[in-house]
Motif scaffolding. Structure first.
Motif, PDB file in Angstrom:
ATOM      1  N   UNK A   1      -5.048   3.665   1.538  1.00  0.00           N
ATOM      2  CA  UNK A   1      -5.259   2.788   2.693  1.00  0.00           C
ATOM      3  C   UNK A   1      -6.747   2.589   2.958  1.00  0.00           C
ATOM      4  N   UNK A   2      -7.505   3.656   2.910  1.00  0.00           N
ATOM      5  CA  UNK A   2      -8.936   3.542   3.152  1.00  0.00           C
ATOM      6  C   UNK A   2      -9.624   2.777   2.025  1.00  0.00           C
ATOM      7  N   UNK A   3      -9.151   2.961   0.790  1.00  0.00           N
ATOM      8  CA  UNK A   3      -9.709   2.205  -0.328  1.00  0.00           C
ATOM      9  C   UNK A   3      -9.441   0.710  -0.161  1.00  0.00           C
ATOM     10  N   UNK A   4      -8.251   0.363   0.330  1.00  0.00           N
ATOM     11  CA  UNK A   4      -7.946  -1.035   0.584  1.00  0.00           C
ATOM     12  C   UNK A   4      -8.839  -1.632   1.660  1.00  0.00           C
ATOM     13  N   UNK A   5      -9.128  -0.863   2.712  1.00  0.00           N
ATOM     14  CA  UNK A   5     -10.029  -1.353   3.752  1.00  0.00           C
ATOM     15  C   UNK A   5     -11.433  -1.620   3.201  1.00  0.00           C
TER      16      UNK A   5
END
Length: 234
Positions: free
Chosen positions: A77-81
């Protein structure tokens, strides 16, 4: 001596392991003939006897495994952000400043996940070594108490295999079951929650497909266990 009862027999060390003979006729040796490929029941009481001294380390490894799995759910999720920030502000030219915070958070999560993973793998390896050492000592002691007829009815290679290969297999399986099992359980729950928050439709589709994937995995696992028993017998 067939390998299909090696694992359950190891946890029955204190209950007369050496006197279980696979349908061989020998004087003064108790015979227990088990039909077909049926496995004996797992002795949970004996297993708990070996695990109980290491209970605190087991609990710590479980906590570390859960922590690593939960962090592993948040990393995508953080990588997608971070990717969204780069894609949105790359043309403006200030994306380096905007991406700095999510990038630092991502590196922090990777570092914590690596530390927790190292911690629980180290603990499980230590526990496996201690349990395997206790098993070998008790098994060797049971061999020393056996009568000469027992050694006439069982080949030396089979007995040595119980002390080495079978206990080594238990140690490896113990670490694999706890570490991979806990990570898979936590990641599955976390992924379902994350998917539902991102796309409820995709989550519904996954729920429909998942039973088929589990069925295929179960079939493949059964086939691999059968092949493993044949390889051990050879």
């Amino acid at each position: 001596m067939a390998a299909w009862w090696a694992g359950p027999a190891l946890v029955g060390l204190g209950a007369g392991f050496g006197r279980r003979v696979f349908c061989q006729e020998a004087p003064k040796v108790e015979m227990i003939c088990l039909p077909g490929e049926k496995e004996p029941d797992f002795n949970w009481a004996m297993f708990w006897k070996f695990i109980r001294p290491q209970l605190l380390a087991v609990a710590a490894s479980i906590v570390f495994a859960f922590g690593a799995a939960m962090l592993n759910v948040h990393i995508p999720l953080l990588l997608g952000q971070m990717v969204n920030v780069v894609a949105k502000h790359m043309r403006v030219g200030d994306y380096l400043r905007l991406v700095r915070e999510p990038a630092l958070r991502l590196l922090t999560l990777y570092g914590l996940q690596g530390a927790l993973t190292f911690g629980y793998i180290l603990l499980l390896s230590w526990i496996g070594e201690r349990v395997a050492g206790s098993m070998r000592k008790q098994l060797f002691s049971s061999f020393l108490r056996e009568e000469v007829a027992f050694f006439d009815a069982n080949q030396t290679g089979h007995l040595v295999n119980r002390l080495t290969a079978d206990i080594q297999e238990f140690k490896s399986s113990f670490k694999l079951v706890i570490s991979q099992g806990l990570r898979s359980l936590t990641q599955t729950v976390g992924c379902f929650v994350s998917l539902y928050l991102i796309s409820p439709k995709l989550t519904g589709l996954l729920v429909v497909v998942m039973p088929f994937l589990v069925g295929i995995g179960t079939f493949l696992g059964t086939s691999l266990r059968r092949l493993s028993r044949k390889a051990q017998e050879q």
